[in-house]
Design a protein around this motif. Structure first.
Motif, PDB file in Angstrom:
ATOM      1  N   PHE A  40       0.851  -1.203   0.000  1.00  0.00           N
ATOM      2  CA  PHE A  40       0.000   0.000   0.000  1.00  0.00           C
ATOM      3  C   PHE A  40       0.876   1.240   0.000  1.00  0.00           C
ATOM      4  CE2 PHE A  40       0.304  -1.809   4.347  1.00  0.00           C
ATOM      5  CZ  PHE A  40       1.124  -0.854   4.920  1.00  0.00           C
ATOM      6  N   GLN A  41       0.256   2.370  -0.293  1.00  0.00           N
ATOM      7  CA  GLN A  41       0.920   3.672  -0.211  1.00  0.00           C
ATOM      8  C   GLN A  41       0.841   4.180   1.216  1.00  0.00           C
ATOM      9  OE1 GLN A  41       1.834   6.110  -2.861  1.00  0.00           O
ATOM     10  NE2 GLN A  41       2.123   4.189  -3.989  1.00  0.00           N
ATOM     11  N   GLN A  71       1.573   9.275   7.727  1.00  0.00           N
ATOM     12  CA  GLN A  71       2.636   8.293   7.961  1.00  0.00           C
ATOM     13  C   GLN A  71       3.959   8.787   7.370  1.00  0.00           C
ATOM     14  OE1 GLN A  71       0.481   4.998   6.196  1.00  0.00           O
ATOM     15  NE2 GLN A  71       0.630   3.808   8.099  1.00  0.00           N
ATOM     16  N   GLY A 100      -5.375   1.454  14.585  1.00  0.00           N
ATOM     17  CA  GLY A 100      -5.509   1.192  13.154  1.00  0.00           C
ATOM     18  C   GLY A 100      -4.890   2.246  12.260  1.00  0.00           C
ATOM     19  N   GLY A 119      -1.885   2.740  11.639  1.00  0.00           N
ATOM     20  CA  GLY A 119      -0.739   2.218  10.896  1.00  0.00           C
ATOM     21  C   GLY A 119       0.596   2.617  11.491  1.00  0.00           C
ATOM     22  N   LYS A 120       0.759   2.366  12.765  1.00  0.00           N
ATOM     23  CA  LYS A 120       2.024   2.703  13.423  1.00  0.00           C
ATOM     24  C   LYS A 120       3.102   1.654  13.135  1.00  0.00           C
ATOM     25  CE  LYS A 120      -0.111   3.037  17.455  1.00  0.00           C
ATOM     26  NZ  LYS A 120      -1.548   3.069  17.097  1.00  0.00           N
ATOM     27  N   THR A 121       2.676   0.404  12.952  1.00  0.00           N
ATOM     28  CA  THR A 121       3.665  -0.667  12.808  1.00  0.00           C
ATOM     29  C   THR A 121       4.578  -0.441  11.604  1.00  0.00           C
ATOM     30  OG1 THR A 121       1.919  -2.097  13.625  1.00  0.00           O
ATOM     31  CG2 THR A 121       3.915  -3.167  12.853  1.00  0.00           C
ATOM     32  N   LYS A 146       3.818  -9.370  10.944  1.00  0.00           N
ATOM     33  CA  LYS A 146       3.845  -8.266   9.973  1.00  0.00           C
ATOM     34  C   LYS A 146       5.258  -8.048   9.468  1.00  0.00           C
ATOM     35  CE  LYS A 146       0.302  -6.445   8.528  1.00  0.00           C
ATOM     36  NZ  LYS A 146      -0.990  -6.204   9.161  1.00  0.00           N
ATOM     37  N   ARG A 197     -11.290   2.707   5.041  1.00  0.00           N
ATOM     38  CA  ARG A 197     -11.879   2.183   6.273  1.00  0.00           C
ATOM     39  C   ARG A 197     -13.302   2.720   6.410  1.00  0.00           C
ATOM     40  NH1 ARG A 197      -7.243   1.427   9.720  1.00  0.00           N
ATOM     41  NH2 ARG A 197      -5.868   0.264   8.356  1.00  0.00           N
ATOM     42  N   ASP A 199      -5.275  -8.306  14.020  1.00  0.00           N
ATOM     43  CA  ASP A 199      -5.568  -7.666  12.747  1.00  0.00           C
ATOM     44  C   ASP A 199      -6.237  -8.649  11.787  1.00  0.00           C
ATOM     45  OD1 ASP A 199      -5.614  -5.708  10.856  1.00  0.00           O
ATOM     46  OD2 ASP A 199      -3.539  -5.990  10.226  1.00  0.00           O
TER      47      ASP A 199
HETATM   48  P1  ADP Z   1      -1.911   0.531  14.721  1.00  0.00           P
HETATM   49  O1  ADP Z   1      -1.543   1.943  14.504  1.00  0.00           O
HETATM   50  O2  ADP Z   1      -3.187   0.381  15.462  1.00  0.00           O
HETATM   51  O3  ADP Z   1      -0.784  -0.261  15.332  1.00  0.00           O
HETATM   52  P2  ADP Z   1      -1.387  -1.149  12.484  1.00  0.00           P
HETATM   53  O4  ADP Z   1       0.005  -0.741  12.300  1.00  0.00           O
HETATM   54  O5  ADP Z   1      -1.638  -2.474  13.080  1.00  0.00           O
HETATM   55  O6  ADP Z   1      -2.186  -0.037  13.282  1.00  0.00           O
HETATM   56  O7  ADP Z   1      -2.114  -1.038  11.087  1.00  0.00           O
HETATM   57  C1  ADP Z   1      -3.439  -1.442  10.907  1.00  0.00           C
HETATM   58  C2  ADP Z   1      -3.620  -2.077   9.548  1.00  0.00           C
HETATM   59  O8  ADP Z   1      -3.520  -1.102   8.530  1.00  0.00           O
HETATM   60  C3  ADP Z   1      -2.571  -3.103   9.217  1.00  0.00           C
HETATM   61  O9  ADP Z   1      -3.202  -4.164   8.550  1.00  0.00           O
HETATM   62  C4  ADP Z   1      -1.633  -2.371   8.284  1.00  0.00           C
HETATM   63  O10 ADP Z   1      -0.933  -3.228   7.449  1.00  0.00           O
HETATM   64  C5  ADP Z   1      -2.583  -1.480   7.542  1.00  0.00           C
HETATM   65  N1  ADP Z   1      -1.988  -0.263   6.995  1.00  0.00           N
HETATM   66  C6  ADP Z   1      -1.056   0.494   7.578  1.00  0.00           C
HETATM   67  N2  ADP Z   1      -0.768   1.572   6.810  1.00  0.00           N
HETATM   68  C7  ADP Z   1      -1.584   1.503   5.737  1.00  0.00           C
HETATM   69  C8  ADP Z   1      -1.771   2.331   4.579  1.00  0.00           C
HETATM   70  N3  ADP Z   1      -1.080   3.456   4.402  1.00  0.00           N
HETATM   71  N4  ADP Z   1      -2.681   1.942   3.686  1.00  0.00           N
HETATM   72  C9  ADP Z   1      -3.399   0.815   3.870  1.00  0.00           C
HETATM   73  N5  ADP Z   1      -3.264  -0.016   4.910  1.00  0.00           N
HETATM   74  C10 ADP Z   1      -2.365   0.321   5.849  1.00  0.00           C
END
Ligand code: ADP
Ligand code: MG
Length: 687
Positions: free
Chosen positions: A263-264, A269, A295, A297-299, A332, A450, A552
């Protein structure tokens, strides 16, 4: 509390401590200054005598007279009844529980001073269980109010009173602060403390109660100043530390990871990744909090930072508070990095024996470049060859001591950069005070696609309807979480409840696979259940709160939370964040059991009103206060004893202004002030 412990060990009283003394230790009353700062919760007025004839019913008064009569009566139950005569009138003293010694104390003819609430009884005016003291005629009255201290069952009030009074004489209370740094009109610390322990009887009690009295203001100011100074010191100390500069490299892992992501990145981010990369290039340790809603996308941002560290030839550690969460990260990272030829090491508490020894050796040799795990990562036997970056997820759930330990893990004598992640944003007041030394990056945007989660609140009696809804979702090929209530006192009850619900749902949903996940299960079993749910072979997952973070499964579209009223707001929000991860419209059902308290109602309403984690955190703070936020429980000490960040905003502002000049011009005084107030806690507050 290493400092306090050291003082206790040095104290001359090496012999066995008495019960009350042990109880004082338990309350943290070790140094004279600790006792001097142990303030009364209220006062008793023993400075005057009231004539029995002048006392009003309902009033708490002190009277003095001669006991005329004292006998044990049985009407209807056994009790001690005495009559006190002060020349103006008579008063009945009644004891429903009493010791023989009390009976002796009240022998007819004795002069006693009694204190208690005056009541109008059937047999005339009386006091039930008054405090009694035999006195000689003309015994002087107290000239100050009598303090009543917070204490414990093992520590009698009278003992504590004496201990405080003598500590107050001994404690070094010399004025440390130059007059210019103290707000005008406030007494010295010594005056303030002497006053608060023994106020003159003419003081307006209301100003003591609501703590607006100048003596209180002085204490609060001192405390806030100590806290500000310790933050500034931490900042200075950190500025003097060296960390490896980790520069972004073109053509490296970082670039390849970005290109390979399915994904972008969102604009948010990209921005925070940039902020982190800039910090990492410096030779000062980064101390940054990455906050973003569930959700957000911190990881992936963490993975990019790890890639920068590895590109520069340094190791990276990622720690999560639970095994399930750590494993989510692990999976992940493996998914993203293994195709690029990077192995990810796995280290948790359940990994033992040879596998662990081998892993620890690979970490120590530097062969393992990226280590993911729980607190096992920071256990004693783990040493990193070259730890360049430490990432801590859900940082508020880690003890401060653990974070401190993590920083000391590198063998090369350099500090690792530290990135903390949290879905619970820090409120502004706290950011300004406790986290003044923390840089914050915020992901304020969710990835696209989402669908907001719709939240509904139902009484527990509607359970059947909810189960029907589950049937519909499962029939559509969707998946469902059912979260069981949190029973804080008892893990066993937690488990019973989850097992029972699991059985019920299995019966109600024939033909569907219903799984159970709870904290007591062996890690391998947990992982197996999670894998089935993640793989879509299981439609319903009944779980205790172990799924709180990190799971997830985008196909999950319904989350049922039983006894939602027992959860904290942030926790509900975290749980709700497990659904709405894909494009399907998702629903979160909050089941409650009547009757619902006002706070309970306010909480559930907040959940219905908003999906915004920052707004929820704000309301949570309103409902619960800041203490919980900081993980104060883990550090074992409340953060502020006297001041209140919301109520004392003006004093806080003054402390913020005074601190830098004091630290710069009189560093030794500043240090003495911090030591006086925070003792061994200072290090905790800096972590
Ligand atoms: P959190 O911030 O709660 O830790 P996660 O890092 O688990 O969130 O990310 C939540 C989901 O969103 C994961 O499945 C991740 O791969 C996905 N994700 C993260 N960044 C993006 C993005 N830019 N576009 C689409 N999906 C994303
Ligand atoms: Mg996360």
């Amino acid at each position: 509390m290493p400092e306090a412990a050291a003082i206790a060990a040095e104290s001359p009283a090496r012999k066995e401590k008495s019960g009350p003394q042990k109880a004082m230790d338990k309350l943290g009353l070790l140094r004279d200054i600790d006792l001097a700062l142990h303030l009364p919760m209220r006062y008793e007025d023993e400075t005057r005598l009231t004539r029995i004839a002048d006392a009003h019913e309902g009033q708490t008064v002190q009277c003095e007279g001669i006991v005329r009569d004292c006998r044990v009566e049985f009407r209807p139950r056994r009790q001690l009844v005495a009559r006190l005569d002060d020349g103006s009138d008579e008063l009945v003293l009644r004891f429903l529980n009493f010791y023989p010694s009390q009976q002796k104390q009240l022998a007819p003819g004795t002069r006693v001073r009694v204190r208690g609430e005056l009541r109008g009884g059937f047999f005339g005016r009386e006091m039930v269980h008054p405090v009694c003291k035999p006195v000689a005629e003309g015994t002087p009255l107290a000239d100050a109010l009598t303090p009543v201290y917070p204490t414990s069952a093992q520590l009698p009030q009278a003992y504590l009173r004496k201990a405080v009074a003598s500590a107050l004489q001994r404690a070094p209370l010399d004025e440390l602060l130059p007059p210019a740094s103290v707000p005008p009109g406030l007494p010295s610390l010594r005056e303030a403390l002497h006053f608060l322990h023994h106020p003159r009887p003419d003081v307006a009690l209301a100003t003591l109660q609501d703590q607006t009295h100048p003596a209180w203001q002085r204490l609060k100011f001192e405390e806030l100043l100590a806290q500000q100074l310790s933050q500034l010191q931490a900042q200075q100390e950190r500025a003097a530390l060296r960390a490896p500069p980790l520069a972004t490299m073109s053509g490296g892992l970082h670039e390849r990871l970005l290109a390979a992501l399915p994904f972008q990145l969102t604009a948010a981010q990209r921005r925070v990744a940039e902020e982190i990369a800039t910090d990492l290039q410096r030779d000062r340790p980064m101390h940054r909090l990455l906050q973003g809603d569930v959700g957000a996308g911190k990881t992936v941002v963490a993975a990019l930072a790890a890639a920068v560290a590895m590109d520069a030839g340094w190791q990276c550690a990622l720690m999560a508070p639970t095994e399930i969460l750590a494993e989510q990260h692990f999976r992940k990272l493996v998914q993203w990095l293994e195709p690029l030829g990077i192995g990810v090491a796995w280290l948790t508490g359940s990994r033992k024996g040879k596998a662990r020894t081998q892993m620890v050796a690979r970490v120590a040799s530097g062969e393992a470049a990226l280590v993911v795990g729980t607190h096992a990562v920071i256990q004693d036997d783990v040493q990193f060859a070259r730890l360049g970056l430490a990432i801590v997820d859900e940082q508020h759930r880690f003890g401060v001591a653990q974070r401190l330990q993590l920083k000391r893990k590198s063998l090369v004598g350099m500090e690792p950069h530290l990135l903390m992640m949290s879905a619970t944003p820090i409120p502004r007041t706290l950011a300004m005070t406790y986290f003044a030394d923390l840089d914050v990056s915020t992901i304020d945007e969710l990835p696209p696609g989402r669908t907001p989660v719709l939240t509904k609140v139902f009484a527990d009696s509607k359970r059947e309807q909810v189960i029907a809804r589950i049937r519909d979702e499962a029939a559509k090929g969707r998946q469902v979480y059912w979260v069981c209530p949190l029973i804080e006192e008892s893990e066993t009850l937690d488990l019973q409840n989850a097992t029972e619900t699991h059985r019920l749902l299995c019966e109600a949903l024939p033909g569907h696979s219903v799984g159970l996940l709870h904290g007591r299960m062996p890690a391998a079993e947990k992982a197996a259940v999670m894998a089935q749910f993640a793989g879509g072979q299981m439609q319903v997952l009944v779980a205790t709160t172990v799924i709180e973070v990190g799971v997830d499964v985008p196909n999950a579209s319904l989350m049922v939370i039983e006894h939602a009223e027992r959860f904290g707001l942030s926790q509900l929000h975290q749980l709700r964040g497990r659904v709405g991860r894909g494009a399907v419209a998702s629903v979160c059902v909050l089941l409650y059991t009547s009757p619902l308290s006002d706070t309970g109602k306010a909480r559930l309403k907040a959940m219905v009103d908003t999906n915004d984690g920052f707004e929820i955190a704000r309301r949570d703070l309103d409902i619960r206060g800041p203490g919980e936020f900081m993980g104060a429980r883990q550090s074992g000490a409340p953060l502020l004893r006297f001041a209140d960040l919301n109520e004392d905003a003006a004093l806080l502002e003054q402390a913020r202004r005074a601190a830098p000049a004091l630290l710069q011009r009189q560093p030794a005084l500043a240090q003495a002030h911090v030591q006086r107030w925070l003792g061994g806690r200072a290090e905790y507050l800096k972590a």
